[in-house]
Design a protein around this motif. Structure first.
Motif, PDB file in Angstrom:
ATOM      1  N   LEU A 122       4.475  10.120   9.649  1.00 32.61           N
ATOM      2  CA  LEU A 122       3.517  11.097   9.130  1.00 32.61           C
ATOM      3  C   LEU A 122       2.677  11.683  10.253  1.00 32.61           C
ATOM      4  O   LEU A 122       2.497  12.901  10.343  1.00 32.61           O
ATOM      5  CB  LEU A 122       2.629  10.435   8.076  1.00 32.61           C
ATOM      6  CG  LEU A 122       1.324  11.123   7.721  1.00 32.61           C
ATOM      7  CD1 LEU A 122       1.595  12.433   7.014  1.00 32.61           C
ATOM      8  CD2 LEU A 122       0.471  10.231   6.865  1.00 32.61           C
ATOM      9  N   VAL A 123       2.164  10.830  11.123  1.00 32.35           N
ATOM     10  CA  VAL A 123       1.337  11.313  12.229  1.00 32.35           C
ATOM     11  C   VAL A 123       2.175  12.168  13.172  1.00 32.35           C
ATOM     12  O   VAL A 123       1.713  13.207  13.648  1.00 32.35           O
ATOM     13  CB  VAL A 123       0.659  10.132  12.958  1.00 32.35           C
ATOM     14  CG1 VAL A 123      -0.058  10.596  14.207  1.00 32.35           C
ATOM     15  CG2 VAL A 123      -0.313   9.429  12.026  1.00 32.35           C
ATOM     16  N   SER A 124       3.420  11.748  13.419  1.00 30.73           N
ATOM     17  CA  SER A 124       4.301  12.539  14.285  1.00 30.73           C
ATOM     18  C   SER A 124       4.561  13.913  13.688  1.00 30.73           C
ATOM     19  O   SER A 124       4.498  14.932  14.391  1.00 30.73           O
ATOM     20  CB  SER A 124       5.628  11.814  14.488  1.00 30.73           C
ATOM     21  OG  SER A 124       5.416  10.595  15.141  1.00 30.73           O
ATOM     22  N   ILE A 125       4.857  13.956  12.399  1.00 30.25           N
ATOM     23  CA  ILE A 125       5.114  15.241  11.734  1.00 30.25           C
ATOM     24  C   ILE A 125       3.863  16.106  11.764  1.00 30.25           C
ATOM     25  O   ILE A 125       3.936  17.316  11.990  1.00 30.25           O
ATOM     26  CB  ILE A 125       5.601  15.018  10.294  1.00 30.25           C
ATOM     27  CG1 ILE A 125       7.027  14.456  10.317  1.00 30.25           C
ATOM     28  CG2 ILE A 125       5.550  16.301   9.476  1.00 30.25           C
ATOM     29  CD1 ILE A 125       7.506  13.956   8.980  1.00 30.25           C
ATOM     30  N   SER A 126       2.694  15.492  11.570  1.00 33.35           N
ATOM     31  CA  SER A 126       1.467  16.290  11.566  1.00 33.35           C
ATOM     32  C   SER A 126       1.185  16.865  12.950  1.00 33.35           C
ATOM     33  O   SER A 126       0.482  17.864  13.069  1.00 33.35           O
ATOM     34  CB  SER A 126       0.284  15.476  11.056  1.00 33.35           C
ATOM     35  OG  SER A 126      -0.100  14.506  11.995  1.00 33.35           O
ATOM     36  N   GLN A 127       1.734  16.264  14.004  1.00 35.26           N
ATOM     37  CA  GLN A 127       1.595  16.822  15.343  1.00 35.26           C
ATOM     38  C   GLN A 127       2.502  18.031  15.546  1.00 35.26           C
ATOM     39  O   GLN A 127       2.204  18.903  16.344  1.00 35.26           O
ATOM     40  CB  GLN A 127       1.951  15.761  16.392  1.00 35.26           C
ATOM     41  CG  GLN A 127       0.912  14.703  16.556  1.00 35.26           C
ATOM     42  CD  GLN A 127      -0.380  15.297  17.057  1.00 35.26           C
ATOM     43  OE1 GLN A 127      -0.435  15.892  18.126  1.00 35.26           O
ATOM     44  NE2 GLN A 127      -1.432  15.149  16.284  1.00 35.26           N
ATOM     45  N   LEU A 128       3.624  18.036  14.841  1.00 30.83           N
ATOM     46  CA  LEU A 128       4.596  19.113  15.025  1.00 30.83           C
ATOM     47  C   LEU A 128       4.361  20.298  14.096  1.00 30.83           C
ATOM     48  O   LEU A 128       4.989  21.340  14.251  1.00 30.83           O
ATOM     49  CB  LEU A 128       6.015  18.574  14.814  1.00 30.83           C
ATOM     50  CG  LEU A 128       6.457  17.519  15.827  1.00 30.83           C
ATOM     51  CD1 LEU A 128       7.796  16.928  15.414  1.00 30.83           C
ATOM     52  CD2 LEU A 128       6.536  18.098  17.227  1.00 30.83           C
ATOM     53  N   ALA A 174      -4.255  14.191   5.515  1.00 37.34           N
ATOM     54  CA  ALA A 174      -4.896  14.127   4.193  1.00 37.34           C
ATOM     55  C   ALA A 174      -4.023  14.811   3.145  1.00 37.34           C
ATOM     56  O   ALA A 174      -3.840  14.297   2.040  1.00 37.34           O
ATOM     57  CB  ALA A 174      -6.275  14.784   4.240  1.00 37.34           C
ATOM     58  N   THR A 175      -3.473  15.965   3.490  1.00 29.66           N
ATOM     59  CA  THR A 175      -2.625  16.700   2.555  1.00 29.66           C
ATOM     60  C   THR A 175      -1.396  15.881   2.175  1.00 29.66           C
ATOM     61  O   THR A 175      -1.055  15.768   0.997  1.00 29.66           O
ATOM     62  CB  THR A 175      -2.205  18.049   3.175  1.00 29.66           C
ATOM     63  OG1 THR A 175      -3.388  18.789   3.509  1.00 29.66           O
ATOM     64  CG2 THR A 175      -1.364  18.865   2.217  1.00 29.66           C
ATOM     65  N   PHE A 176      -0.766  15.265   3.162  1.00 32.46           N
ATOM     66  CA  PHE A 176       0.442  14.486   2.900  1.00 32.46           C
ATOM     67  C   PHE A 176       0.131  13.209   2.122  1.00 32.46           C
ATOM     68  O   PHE A 176       0.811  12.892   1.140  1.00 32.46           O
ATOM     69  CB  PHE A 176       1.136  14.142   4.222  1.00 32.46           C
ATOM     70  CG  PHE A 176       2.447  13.440   4.028  1.00 32.46           C
ATOM     71  CD1 PHE A 176       3.555  14.136   3.575  1.00 32.46           C
ATOM     72  CD2 PHE A 176       2.577  12.090   4.301  1.00 32.46           C
ATOM     73  CE1 PHE A 176       4.773  13.491   3.398  1.00 32.46           C
ATOM     74  CE2 PHE A 176       3.781  11.441   4.128  1.00 32.46           C
ATOM     75  CZ  PHE A 176       4.892  12.140   3.677  1.00 32.46           C
ATOM     76  N   ALA A 177      -0.901  12.485   2.533  1.00 34.25           N
ATOM     77  CA  ALA A 177      -1.266  11.252   1.823  1.00 34.25           C
ATOM     78  C   ALA A 177      -1.675  11.564   0.385  1.00 34.25           C
ATOM     79  O   ALA A 177      -1.308  10.841  -0.550  1.00 34.25           O
ATOM     80  CB  ALA A 177      -2.400  10.533   2.554  1.00 34.25           C
ATOM     81  N   GLY A 178      -2.417  12.648   0.189  1.00 31.04           N
ATOM     82  CA  GLY A 178      -2.794  13.060  -1.161  1.00 31.04           C
ATOM     83  C   GLY A 178      -1.586  13.420  -2.000  1.00 31.04           C
ATOM     84  O   GLY A 178      -1.512  13.078  -3.185  1.00 31.04           O
ATOM     85  N   PHE A 179      -0.602  14.081  -1.380  1.00 32.93           N
ATOM     86  CA  PHE A 179       0.613  14.438  -2.104  1.00 32.93           C
ATOM     87  C   PHE A 179       1.390  13.195  -2.520  1.00 32.93           C
ATOM     88  O   PHE A 179       1.888  13.109  -3.647  1.00 32.93           O
ATOM     89  CB  PHE A 179       1.498  15.353  -1.247  1.00 32.93           C
ATOM     90  CG  PHE A 179       2.721  15.836  -1.969  1.00 32.93           C
ATOM     91  CD1 PHE A 179       2.630  16.886  -2.872  1.00 32.93           C
ATOM     92  CD2 PHE A 179       3.946  15.235  -1.764  1.00 32.93           C
ATOM     93  CE1 PHE A 179       3.750  17.334  -3.558  1.00 32.93           C
ATOM     94  CE2 PHE A 179       5.071  15.670  -2.442  1.00 32.93           C
ATOM     95  CZ  PHE A 179       4.975  16.723  -3.341  1.00 32.93           C
ATOM     96  N   LEU A 180       1.496  12.225  -1.624  1.00 34.04           N
ATOM     97  CA  LEU A 180       2.199  10.986  -1.958  1.00 34.04           C
ATOM     98  C   LEU A 180       1.516  10.252  -3.107  1.00 34.04           C
ATOM     99  O   LEU A 180       2.174   9.645  -3.949  1.00 34.04           O
ATOM    100  CB  LEU A 180       2.265  10.053  -0.751  1.00 34.04           C
ATOM    101  CG  LEU A 180       3.207  10.462   0.376  1.00 34.04           C
ATOM    102  CD1 LEU A 180       3.094   9.468   1.527  1.00 34.04           C
ATOM    103  CD2 LEU A 180       4.639  10.553  -0.107  1.00 34.04           C
ATOM    104  N   ARG A 190       0.838  -1.197   0.000  1.00 35.74           N
ATOM    105  CA  ARG A 190       0.000   0.000   0.000  1.00 35.74           C
ATOM    106  C   ARG A 190       0.868   1.240   0.000  1.00 35.74           C
ATOM    107  O   ARG A 190       2.089   1.164  -0.025  1.00 35.74           O
ATOM    108  CB  ARG A 190      -0.925  -0.017   1.204  1.00 35.74           C
ATOM    109  CG  ARG A 190      -1.929  -1.154   1.117  1.00 35.74           C
ATOM    110  CD  ARG A 190      -3.037  -0.932   2.049  1.00 35.74           C
ATOM    111  NE  ARG A 190      -4.048  -1.983   1.892  1.00 35.74           N
ATOM    112  CZ  ARG A 190      -4.998  -2.186   2.736  1.00 35.74           C
ATOM    113  NH1 ARG A 190      -5.102  -1.434   3.799  1.00 35.74           N
ATOM    114  NH2 ARG A 190      -5.872  -3.138   2.530  1.00 35.74           N
ATOM    115  N   LEU A 191       0.242   2.382   0.075  1.00 32.43           N
ATOM    116  CA  LEU A 191       0.932   3.665  -0.018  1.00 32.43           C
ATOM    117  C   LEU A 191       1.951   3.868   1.097  1.00 32.43           C
ATOM    118  O   LEU A 191       3.039   4.397   0.870  1.00 32.43           O
ATOM    119  CB  LEU A 191      -0.097   4.797  -0.011  1.00 32.43           C
ATOM    120  CG  LEU A 191       0.417   6.215  -0.154  1.00 32.43           C
ATOM    121  CD1 LEU A 191       1.094   6.403  -1.500  1.00 32.43           C
ATOM    122  CD2 LEU A 191      -0.720   7.208   0.001  1.00 32.43           C
ATOM    123  N   LEU A 192       1.628   3.472   2.313  1.00 32.56           N
ATOM    124  CA  LEU A 192       2.481   3.749   3.468  1.00 32.56           C
ATOM    125  C   LEU A 192       2.805   2.481   4.253  1.00 32.56           C
ATOM    126  O   LEU A 192       1.934   1.633   4.449  1.00 32.56           O
ATOM    127  CB  LEU A 192       1.785   4.732   4.416  1.00 32.56           C
ATOM    128  CG  LEU A 192       1.442   6.110   3.867  1.00 32.56           C
ATOM    129  CD1 LEU A 192       0.482   6.829   4.802  1.00 32.56           C
ATOM    130  CD2 LEU A 192       2.696   6.925   3.673  1.00 32.56           C
TER     131      LEU A 192
END
Length: 193
Positions: A47-53, A63-69, A37-39
């Motif tokens: 990804l979740v850690s970065i989205s927290q920071l 959503a933005t990051f997964a869509g970009f990937l 799969r994608l990830l």
């Protein structure tokens, strides 16, 4: 996944995501995380850690990051709009429903059921995070039948325990706990795993 597919997938997530961004974690995991799969679970955890920071809600950032990937800048926009668009409609309907019918037993029952579903999804997100952070090894996926028993990250247990104590007992701000946990991770994980 095509750009329209990203938009409609995140629309579906938005419609099922009662209670906030963390309710999105189990949905994203089922759709995008795993072999082929994608990830990978590790990349999803990052990804979740970065989205927290980063500024903004975890759902939008994810959503933005997964869509970009999946589809570059256009995919990023499609996933983000897909997540946000139904929310506006649902929020307007919910405000009207609660304002006009909050004393009706049927409305109270629906809200109670939605809270229970949100609690279950939060627990599921905790299990997913534990699998990505505390438990290591080949069986990070708790739900894969026949997987070997995972190992335990000593650093992960220490950081999780420290974050829990700082949040519950010391009443530290969430941003401080996240930053301290990241710093502690940079020190502990290379040393003890």
């Amino acid at each position: 996944m095509s750009v329209p597919g990203l938009f409609f997938t995140f629309c579906k997530f938005s419609l099922l995501c009662f209670g906030g961004g963390y309710m999105l974690i189990p949905l994203l995991t089922a759709e995008f995380v795993g072999e082929g799969r994608l990830l990978t679970p590790e990349r999803f955890g990052n990804l979740v850690s970065i989205s927290q920071l980063t500024p903004g809600p975890v759902g939008i950032n994810t959503a933005t990051f997964a869509g970009f990937l999946q589809g570059g800048a256009v995919g990023s926009l499609a996933a983000t709009l897909g997540l946000v668009f139904p929310t506006f409609i649902l929020a307007a309907a919910a405000v009207s429903l609660i304002r006009d019918g909050q004393d009706r037993p049927a409305v109270r029952a629906v809200l109670y059921g939605a809270r229970l579903a949100a609690a279950a999804l939060v627990v599921f997100a905790v299990v997913i995070f534990a699998g990505m952070s505390i438990f290591t090894g080949p069986a990070v996926d708790f739900f894969r039948p026949g997987a070997a028993a995972p190992g335990i990250s000593c650093g992960g247990v220490i950081i999780t325990s420290a974050a829990f104590v700082l949040t519950l007992k010391c009443r530290c701000r969430t941003t401080v706990v996240i930053l301290l946990s990241g710093l502690l991770g940079a020190i502990l994980i290379p040393l003890i795993g």
